[in-house]
Design a protein around this motif. Structure first.
Motif, mmCIF file in Angstrom:
data_model
loop_
_atom_site.group_PDB
_atom_site.id
_atom_site.type_symbol
_atom_site.label_atom_id
_atom_site.label_comp_id
_atom_site.label_asym_id
_atom_site.label_seq_id
_atom_site.Cartn_x
_atom_site.Cartn_y
_atom_site.Cartn_z
ATOM 1 N N THR A 10 -23.350 13.911 -19.504
ATOM 2 C CA THR A 10 -23.026 14.119 -17.634
ATOM 3 C C THR A 10 -21.212 15.147 -17.747
ATOM 4 O O THR A 10 -21.095 15.420 -16.745
ATOM 5 C CB THR A 10 -21.790 12.830 -18.032
ATOM 6 N N LEU A 11 -21.118 15.105 -18.645
ATOM 7 C CA LEU A 11 -20.050 16.899 -19.355
ATOM 8 C C LEU A 11 -20.292 18.071 -18.912
ATOM 9 O O LEU A 11 -20.511 18.355 -18.072
ATOM 10 C CB LEU A 11 -19.506 16.323 -21.065
ATOM 11 N N ALA A 12 -21.691 17.670 -19.433
ATOM 12 C CA ALA A 12 -22.440 19.586 -19.157
ATOM 13 C C ALA A 12 -22.585 19.105 -17.578
ATOM 14 O O ALA A 12 -21.979 20.512 -17.008
ATOM 15 C CB ALA A 12 -23.591 19.402 -20.311
ATOM 16 N N ALA A 13 -23.324 18.751 -17.017
ATOM 17 C CA ALA A 13 -23.726 18.341 -15.338
ATOM 18 C C ALA A 13 -21.978 18.638 -14.673
ATOM 19 O O ALA A 13 -21.747 18.518 -13.621
ATOM 20 C CB ALA A 13 -24.215 17.134 -15.508
ATOM 21 N N SER A 14 -21.808 17.941 -15.505
ATOM 22 C CA SER A 14 -19.870 17.982 -14.375
ATOM 23 C C SER A 14 -19.338 19.393 -14.710
ATOM 24 O O SER A 14 -19.208 19.580 -13.337
ATOM 25 C CB SER A 14 -19.409 17.224 -15.288
ATOM 26 N N LEU A 15 -19.501 20.440 -15.566
ATOM 27 C CA LEU A 15 -18.211 21.247 -15.991
ATOM 28 C C LEU A 15 -19.978 22.370 -15.080
ATOM 29 O O LEU A 15 -19.378 23.447 -13.970
ATOM 30 C CB LEU A 15 -18.739 21.995 -16.963
ATOM 31 N N VAL A 16 -21.234 22.536 -14.746
ATOM 32 C CA VAL A 16 -21.448 23.028 -13.970
ATOM 33 C C VAL A 16 -21.664 23.080 -12.701
ATOM 34 O O VAL A 16 -21.241 23.704 -12.014
ATOM 35 C CB VAL A 16 -22.622 22.826 -14.234
ATOM 36 N N VAL A 17 -21.329 21.611 -12.237
ATOM 37 C CA VAL A 17 -20.934 21.272 -10.376
ATOM 38 C C VAL A 17 -19.399 21.959 -10.626
ATOM 39 O O VAL A 17 -19.224 22.193 -9.351
ATOM 40 C CB VAL A 17 -20.598 19.744 -10.867
ATOM 41 N N LEU A 18 -18.600 21.813 -11.408
ATOM 42 C CA LEU A 18 -17.471 22.084 -11.377
ATOM 43 C C LEU A 18 -17.515 23.741 -11.005
ATOM 44 O O LEU A 18 -16.135 24.400 -9.830
ATOM 45 C CB LEU A 18 -16.204 21.292 -11.960
ATOM 46 N N ASP A 19 -17.723 24.288 -11.885
ATOM 47 C CA ASP A 19 -18.642 25.644 -11.932
ATOM 48 C C ASP A 19 -18.496 25.964 -10.359
ATOM 49 O O ASP A 19 -18.285 27.065 -9.954
ATOM 50 C CB ASP A 19 -19.111 26.337 -12.797
ATOM 51 N N ARG A 20 -19.706 26.007 -9.689
ATOM 52 C CA ARG A 20 -20.188 25.786 -8.689
ATOM 53 C C ARG A 20 -19.383 25.651 -7.799
ATOM 54 O O ARG A 20 -18.935 26.568 -5.984
ATOM 55 C CB ARG A 20 -21.109 25.094 -8.296
ATOM 56 N N LEU A 21 -18.089 24.971 -7.246
ATOM 57 C CA LEU A 21 -17.228 24.634 -6.422
ATOM 58 C C LEU A 21 -16.362 25.942 -6.351
ATOM 59 O O LEU A 21 -15.790 25.125 -5.311
ATOM 60 C CB LEU A 21 -16.700 22.886 -6.758
ATOM 61 N N LEU A 35 -8.406 17.987 -1.797
ATOM 62 C CA LEU A 35 -8.798 19.504 -2.379
ATOM 63 C C LEU A 35 -8.738 20.671 -1.485
ATOM 64 O O LEU A 35 -8.034 21.699 -1.510
ATOM 65 C CB LEU A 35 -9.463 19.226 -3.462
ATOM 66 N N ASP A 36 -9.398 20.041 -0.659
ATOM 67 C CA ASP A 36 -10.140 21.040 0.504
ATOM 68 C C ASP A 36 -8.904 21.238 1.311
ATOM 69 O O ASP A 36 -8.776 22.976 2.025
ATOM 70 C CB ASP A 36 -11.149 20.286 1.395
ATOM 71 N N ARG A 37 -7.669 20.875 1.503
ATOM 72 C CA ARG A 37 -6.608 21.036 2.060
ATOM 73 C C ARG A 37 -5.432 22.194 1.578
ATOM 74 O O ARG A 37 -4.910 23.006 1.900
ATOM 75 C CB ARG A 37 -5.368 19.576 2.246
ATOM 76 N N LEU A 38 -6.508 22.554 0.346
ATOM 77 C CA LEU A 38 -4.916 23.835 -0.266
ATOM 78 C C LEU A 38 -6.393 25.327 0.201
ATOM 79 O O LEU A 38 -7.621 24.911 0.557
ATOM 80 C CB LEU A 38 -5.232 23.139 -2.057
ATOM 81 N N SER A 39 -5.249 25.585 -0.671
ATOM 82 C CA SER A 39 -5.921 27.391 -0.648
ATOM 83 C C SER A 39 -6.901 27.135 -1.731
ATOM 84 O O SER A 39 -7.165 26.418 -2.386
ATOM 85 C CB SER A 39 -5.090 28.336 -0.553
ATOM 86 N N ILE A 40 -7.734 28.247 -0.892
ATOM 87 C CA ILE A 40 -9.237 28.374 -2.581
ATOM 88 C C ILE A 40 -8.560 28.688 -3.637
ATOM 89 O O ILE A 40 -8.412 28.265 -4.991
ATOM 90 C CB ILE A 40 -10.123 29.698 -1.779
ATOM 91 N N GLU A 41 -7.420 29.509 -3.723
ATOM 92 C CA GLU A 41 -6.639 30.282 -5.179
ATOM 93 C C GLU A 41 -5.929 28.515 -5.618
ATOM 94 O O GLU A 41 -6.972 28.533 -7.332
ATOM 95 C CB GLU A 41 -6.088 31.086 -5.147
ATOM 96 N N GLU A 42 -5.696 27.734 -4.501
ATOM 97 C CA GLU A 42 -5.015 26.166 -5.424
ATOM 98 C C GLU A 42 -6.608 25.430 -5.656
ATOM 99 O O GLU A 42 -5.960 25.222 -6.870
ATOM 100 C CB GLU A 42 -4.386 26.433 -4.640
ATOM 101 N N ARG A 43 -6.653 25.485 -5.651
ATOM 102 C CA ARG A 43 -8.135 25.439 -5.771
ATOM 103 C C ARG A 43 -8.478 25.102 -6.664
ATOM 104 O O ARG A 43 -8.957 23.635 -7.550
ATOM 105 C CB ARG A 43 -9.088 24.426 -4.303
ATOM 106 N N ASN A 44 -8.755 26.459 -6.825
ATOM 107 C CA ASN A 44 -9.630 26.534 -7.990
ATOM 108 C C ASN A 44 -9.201 26.079 -9.073
ATOM 109 O O ASN A 44 -9.696 26.351 -10.325
ATOM 110 C CB ASN A 44 -10.406 28.024 -7.730
ATOM 111 N N SER A 45 -7.891 26.970 -8.655
ATOM 112 C CA SER A 45 -6.770 26.280 -10.377
ATOM 113 C C SER A 45 -6.749 25.521 -11.218
ATOM 114 O O SER A 45 -6.929 24.631 -12.079
ATOM 115 C CB SER A 45 -5.662 27.416 -10.135
ATOM 116 N N SER A 46 -7.250 23.855 -9.881
ATOM 117 C CA SER A 46 -7.082 22.832 -9.587
ATOM 118 C C SER A 46 -8.699 22.453 -10.877
ATOM 119 O O SER A 46 -8.887 21.269 -12.014
ATOM 120 C CB SER A 46 -7.052 21.523 -8.769
ATOM 121 N N LEU A 47 -9.548 23.421 -10.002
ATOM 122 C CA LEU A 47 -11.016 22.560 -10.344
ATOM 123 C C LEU A 47 -11.047 23.480 -11.932
ATOM 124 O O LEU A 47 -11.793 22.969 -12.707
ATOM 125 C CB LEU A 47 -12.284 23.997 -9.835
ATOM 126 N N HIS A 48 -10.397 24.768 -12.261
ATOM 127 C CA HIS A 48 -10.278 25.081 -13.512
ATOM 128 C C HIS A 48 -9.701 24.241 -14.559
ATOM 129 O O HIS A 48 -10.283 24.050 -15.496
ATOM 130 C CB HIS A 48 -10.289 26.216 -13.861
#
Length: 319
Positions: free
Chosen positions: A31-42, A109-122
């Protein structure tokens, strides 16, 4: 900063909702591994549609692999191996990834800018990486050497400790492998991860010595007796090793399946047998034999398991 903390808190709530695997003291590695991959793709394509996160057959996470997970972990400075499959084959992974996507949707999170959203995903990935570090840093299994006890009793206590920590199956398998390697140093004793199914490797059992196959299980179910039948049909001798508490029942079922052709023994007896004889029944030599057994065990675990907490911590009076 306040909004980032809000999002991270919501992500932690999703994490806390995941099913806890007793042996991990946390969610399944897959689950943790798959979540990392999906977050990376997002980060590149922010789509919360589950269908875009799964492979064509719809049963596995798209792009999930041990190599991809290792690449992500490396970017966070974590170099230890974690998940060979990368969450690709985790049975509960899809539903848990879906729940993560739902949680992200609620954060808007779709309301955020790409930079802000990716910061949260990171930040979410960093949180998961920290949990993976916790997983790697867990304590080893404790073993107590008490010369007043029989070897059988000490092995029984070790298996009970492993059971309490949710590690009984892997520990039993690797102890048997270590025992065989100690007993037959000139024979190559196979060593597979305890989480590798027989079908994946086409192996006849957990271990194969001469014309004898060994099956190790802490929960003898119908499937293992069927495998024993197949081994017998192939002209092999068969040992079935189970906890002492399951011995009587396993022997009864084995006799129903194959008469008296299956040798059913307790793990405690099989692992401990010959150790006291080989040590000429002296405490010092017994300590050396037990130390050798557990050191071989640790080497075997280290070779094939990503979960290093399966290793056994040798007490000071045994080193």
């Amino acid at each position: 900063m306040e909004s980032e903390n809000k999002y991270l808190q919501a992500f932690k709530e999703w994490y806390d909702s995941l099913k806890v695997v007793k042996a991990n003291k946390g969610p399944a590695n897959g689950t943790l591994a798959a979540s990392l991959v999906v977050l990376d793709r997002l980060k590149a394509n922010y789509s919360l549609d589950l269908s875009e996160q799964v492979a064509p057959r719809g049963t596995q996470i798209k792009g999930a692999s041990g190599g991809k997970v290792a690449e992500i972990l490396k970017s966070f400075g974590e170099l230890r191996p974690f998940s060979k499959e990368g969450g690709r084959t985790n049975r509960g992974g899809l539903s848990e990834v879906k729940s993560m996507l739902d949680a992200l949707g609620e954060m808007e999170l779709d309301r955020l800018s790409i930079e802000e959203r990716n910061s949260s995903l990171h930040a979410f990935q960093s949180f998961i990486v920290d949990r993976i570090k916790d997983y790697h840093n867990r304590q080893k299994i404790k073993f107590s050497f008490d010369p007043k006890l029989t070897t059988w009793q000490m092995i029984a206590q070790l298996l009970e400790t492993a059971k309490e920590e949710g590690k009984a199956g892997p520990v039993a398998q690797h102890l048997v492998g270590a025992k065989l390697q100690l007993r037959f140093p000139d024979i190559a004793i196979q060593n597979e991860s305890a989480f590798t199914a027989d079908q994946q490797t086409k192996r006849q059992g957990d271990f194969f010595v001469g014309n004898t196959v060994f099956h190790v299980t802490v929960a003898p179910m119908q499937g293992v007796f069927q495998k024993c039948q197949e081994n017998l049909a192939d002209g092999l001798k068969v040992y079935l090793l189970v906890p002492d508490s399951k011995l009587a029942g396993a022997r009864q079922v084995a006799e129903e399946f194959a008469g008296k052709q299956i040798a059913v023994e307790s793990l405690e007896s099989f692992i401990s047998q010959n150790l006291e004889e080989a040590s000429v029944f002296t405490a010092d030599r017994l300590a050396a034999k037990l130390s050798a057994l557990l050191q071989i065990y640790n080497l075997r675990v280290d070779d094939v398991e990503t979960d290093k907490s399966l290793m056994i911590e040798l007490p000071s009076n045994l080193t």
